[in-house]
Design a protein around this motif. Structure first.
Motif, PDB file in Angstrom:
ATOM      1  N   GLY A   1      -3.512  13.996  -0.718  1.00 33.12           N
ATOM      2  CA  GLY A   1      -4.766  13.873  -1.477  1.00 33.12           C
ATOM      3  C   GLY A   1      -4.598  13.181  -2.820  1.00 33.12           C
ATOM      4  O   GLY A   1      -5.575  12.814  -3.448  1.00 33.12           O
ATOM      5  N   LYS A   2      -3.323  13.008  -3.273  1.00 35.32           N
ATOM      6  CA  LYS A   2      -3.134  12.490  -4.642  1.00 35.32           C
ATOM      7  C   LYS A   2      -2.388  11.160  -4.672  1.00 35.32           C
ATOM      8  O   LYS A   2      -1.574  10.885  -3.786  1.00 35.32           O
ATOM      9  CB  LYS A   2      -2.326  13.511  -5.440  1.00 35.32           C
ATOM     10  N   ILE A   3      -2.669  10.374  -5.713  1.00 36.01           N
ATOM     11  CA  ILE A   3      -1.904   9.147  -5.950  1.00 36.01           C
ATOM     12  C   ILE A   3      -1.481   9.131  -7.420  1.00 36.01           C
ATOM     13  O   ILE A   3      -2.105   9.805  -8.236  1.00 36.01           O
ATOM     14  CB  ILE A   3      -2.714   7.868  -5.610  1.00 36.01           C
ATOM     15  N   SER A   4      -0.440   8.353  -7.716  1.00 35.33           N
ATOM     16  CA  SER A   4       0.015   8.322  -9.111  1.00 35.33           C
ATOM     17  C   SER A   4      -1.026   7.591  -9.956  1.00 35.33           C
ATOM     18  O   SER A   4      -1.778   6.745  -9.452  1.00 35.33           O
ATOM     19  CB  SER A   4       1.366   7.611  -9.200  1.00 35.33           C
ATOM     20  N   ALA A   5      -1.018   7.923 -11.253  1.00 38.06           N
ATOM     21  CA  ALA A   5      -1.968   7.275 -12.157  1.00 38.06           C
ATOM     22  C   ALA A   5      -1.738   5.762 -12.168  1.00 38.06           C
ATOM     23  O   ALA A   5      -2.691   4.986 -12.201  1.00 38.06           O
ATOM     24  CB  ALA A   5      -1.806   7.852 -13.555  1.00 38.06           C
ATOM     25  N   GLY A   6      -0.459   5.358 -12.112  1.00 38.92           N
ATOM     26  CA  GLY A   6      -0.133   3.918 -12.141  1.00 38.92           C
ATOM     27  C   GLY A   6      -0.716   3.193 -10.928  1.00 38.92           C
ATOM     28  O   GLY A   6      -1.290   2.102 -11.058  1.00 38.92           O
ATOM     29  N   TYR A   7      -0.584   3.805  -9.749  1.00 39.86           N
ATOM     30  CA  TYR A   7      -1.101   3.192  -8.515  1.00 39.86           C
ATOM     31  C   TYR A   7      -2.632   3.120  -8.574  1.00 39.86           C
ATOM     32  O   TYR A   7      -3.246   2.107  -8.220  1.00 39.86           O
ATOM     33  CB  TYR A   7      -0.641   4.025  -7.315  1.00 39.86           C
ATOM     34  N   ALA A   8      -3.248   4.208  -9.078  1.00 37.72           N
ATOM     35  CA  ALA A   8      -4.714   4.238  -9.176  1.00 37.72           C
ATOM     36  C   ALA A   8      -5.205   3.137 -10.111  1.00 37.72           C
ATOM     37  O   ALA A   8      -6.168   2.435  -9.824  1.00 37.72           O
ATOM     38  CB  ALA A   8      -5.174   5.606  -9.682  1.00 37.72           C
ATOM     39  N   LYS A   9      -4.483   2.975 -11.234  1.00 38.02           N
ATOM     40  CA  LYS A   9      -4.885   1.981 -12.221  1.00 38.02           C
ATOM     41  C   LYS A   9      -4.768   0.573 -11.630  1.00 38.02           C
ATOM     42  O   LYS A   9      -5.604  -0.290 -11.839  1.00 38.02           O
ATOM     43  CB  LYS A   9      -3.962   2.106 -13.438  1.00 38.02           C
TER      44      LYS A   9
ATOM     45  N   MET B   1       0.850  -1.211   0.000  1.00 43.98           N
ATOM     46  CA  MET B   1       0.000   0.000   0.000  1.00 43.98           C
ATOM     47  C   MET B   1       0.880   1.253   0.000  1.00 43.98           C
ATOM     48  O   MET B   1       0.759   2.116   0.858  1.00 43.98           O
ATOM     49  CB  MET B   1      -0.921   0.013   1.237  1.00 43.98           C
ATOM     50  N   THR B   2       1.793   1.314  -0.964  1.00 45.37           N
ATOM     51  CA  THR B   2       2.838   2.342  -0.926  1.00 45.37           C
ATOM     52  C   THR B   2       2.319   3.784  -0.999  1.00 45.37           C
ATOM     53  O   THR B   2       2.987   4.694  -0.549  1.00 45.37           O
ATOM     54  CB  THR B   2       3.812   2.137  -2.105  1.00 45.37           C
ATOM     55  N   GLU B   3       1.137   3.994  -1.581  1.00 42.92           N
ATOM     56  CA  GLU B   3       0.686   5.385  -1.749  1.00 42.92           C
ATOM     57  C   GLU B   3      -0.531   5.738  -0.900  1.00 42.92           C
ATOM     58  O   GLU B   3      -1.138   6.784  -1.077  1.00 42.92           O
ATOM     59  CB  GLU B   3       0.422   5.660  -3.237  1.00 42.92           C
ATOM     60  N   SER B   4      -0.860   4.832   0.032  1.00 40.24           N
ATOM     61  CA  SER B   4      -2.022   5.066   0.889  1.00 40.24           C
ATOM     62  C   SER B   4      -1.845   6.323   1.741  1.00 40.24           C
ATOM     63  O   SER B   4      -2.718   7.181   1.789  1.00 40.24           O
ATOM     64  CB  SER B   4      -2.153   3.876   1.836  1.00 40.24           C
ATOM     65  N   TRP B   5      -0.714   6.401   2.405  1.00 42.55           N
ATOM     66  CA  TRP B   5      -0.432   7.517   3.321  1.00 42.55           C
ATOM     67  C   TRP B   5      -0.514   8.837   2.555  1.00 42.55           C
ATOM     68  O   TRP B   5      -1.183   9.785   2.974  1.00 42.55           O
ATOM     69  CB  TRP B   5       0.945   7.296   3.955  1.00 42.55           C
ATOM     70  N   GLY B   6       0.151   8.877   1.394  1.00 40.67           N
ATOM     71  CA  GLY B   6       0.155  10.090   0.568  1.00 40.67           C
ATOM     72  C   GLY B   6      -1.256  10.465   0.142  1.00 40.67           C
ATOM     73  O   GLY B   6      -1.594  11.647   0.055  1.00 40.67           O
ATOM     74  N   ALA B   7      -2.105   9.448  -0.099  1.00 39.57           N
ATOM     75  CA  ALA B   7      -3.476   9.724  -0.533  1.00 39.57           C
ATOM     76  C   ALA B   7      -4.205  10.549   0.526  1.00 39.57           C
ATOM     77  O   ALA B   7      -4.948  11.475   0.212  1.00 39.57           O
ATOM     78  CB  ALA B   7      -4.220   8.412  -0.784  1.00 39.57           C
ATOM     79  N   MET B   8      -3.989  10.220   1.804  1.00 43.28           N
ATOM     80  CA  MET B   8      -4.723  10.915   2.867  1.00 43.28           C
ATOM     81  C   MET B   8      -3.979  12.143   3.378  1.00 43.28           C
ATOM     82  O   MET B   8      -4.535  12.963   4.081  1.00 43.28           O
ATOM     83  CB  MET B   8      -4.994   9.925   4.015  1.00 43.28           C
TER      84      MET B   8
END
Ligand code: HEM
Ligand code: HEM
Length: 216
Positions: free
Chosen positions: A190-198, A180-187
């Motif tokens: 507010g943003k996540i990379s397009a690759g992680y979202a996909k 869950m490498t981008e979970s923390w950054g999401a909260m």
């Protein structure tokens, strides 16, 4: 070209962190009331005072957020109560994914995956349970029949045990789990990379980009 997608808007992030802070205070002060051996910490009733102040923040924060963010609230509540075949598939495939990193059989997910929806669902249902039972213990302590108060303490305690255990899982998945490498950054941002979202939320990614490719 856009390289990131917004997962949580600023008002949602502010509500999350205020709510999280209040909840952690409620949990810790609740723990002191729950475990008799910690009674020494409850001297002079400061634990009860902090519990009540945190409870007021816990109730007021969403009451301010909801009318100002009605559309997001409606979508969030709909998400929490919409369950389908993909969720069953997710529950079956999740142990292999989270313990072994094997993605096989993981169905595509929306803005929240099934596990996140389960936590969100618990937060809504037990949030209401906490408020109702807590207010009765607070304001009807001298007027309600003893049996009613005992039931309120019991239900409040069950909610405390269930949500407390799930909170540790929530923090582990949001902050520590290696996938869950981008979970923390999401909260936080507010943003996540397009690759992680996909990869993690493909149905939602398709919806927000309307099929357009977003370079990651
Ligand atoms: C949100 C609204 C809430 C209100 C209004 C509320 C209110 C109260 C009140 C009035 C008491 C009785 C304290 C006393 O003995 O004087 C209490 C006890 C307690 N609360 Fe809460 N509370 C709320 C949320 C929470 C949450 C979120 C947690 C934990 C995650 C929690 C955990 C506890 C625990 C463990 C006790 C001790 C019960 C016992 O004696 O076994 N409360 N709460
Ligand atoms: C203090 C410790 C907490 C931390 C470190 C934390 C961290 C996070 C993170 C990183 C996310 C983003 C997950 C993602 O989208 O990938 C998140 C989402 C969320 N958090 Fe928390 N959180 C905490 C406490 C709480 C509490 C106490 C609540 C509820 C009262 C809560 C409710 C939610 C909800 C509903 C979401 C969206 C659904 C989900 O991702 O599970 N969080 N949190």
């Amino acid at each position: 070209m856009q390289r990131e997608v917004e997962k949580y808007r600023k008002p949602t992030r502010i509500l999350h962190w205020i709510h999280a802070g209040a909840f952690v205070l409620l949990f810790l002060t609740g723990l002191v009331l729950f475990i008799p051996q910690l009674g020494i910490l409850a001297q002079d009733s400061w634990t009860r005072v902090i519990h009540r102040i945190a409870a007021v923040i816990f109730v007021i924060a969403p009451l301010i957020y909801i009318p100002m963010n009605w559309k997001a609230t409606k979508r969030g509540i709909k998400d929490a109560f919409s369950w389908g075949a993909d969720d069953i598939g997710w529950l079956q495939a999740a142990p292999r994914y989270y313990f072994l990193g094997n993605e096989e059989g993981m169905p595509p997910q929306g803005h929240m995956n099934t596990g996140q929806k389960m936590w969100w669902f618990l937060v809504i249902v037990f949030g209401v349970v906490f408020v109702i039972t807590g207010l009765i213990m607070w304001f009807a302590k001298t007027t309600a029949p003893a049996a009613v108060l005992q039931w309120m303490v019991f239900i409040h305690d069950v909610a405390f045990i269930v949500t407390g255990a799930m909170l540790f899982l929530h923090i582990y998945l949001g902050v520590i789990h290696p996938l869950m490498t981008e979970s923390w950054g999401a909260m936080v941002r507010g943003k996540i990379s397009a690759g992680y979202a996909k990869k993690h939320h493909s149905l939602w990614y398709e919806e927000v980009t309307k099929g357009k490719e977003v370079k990651s």
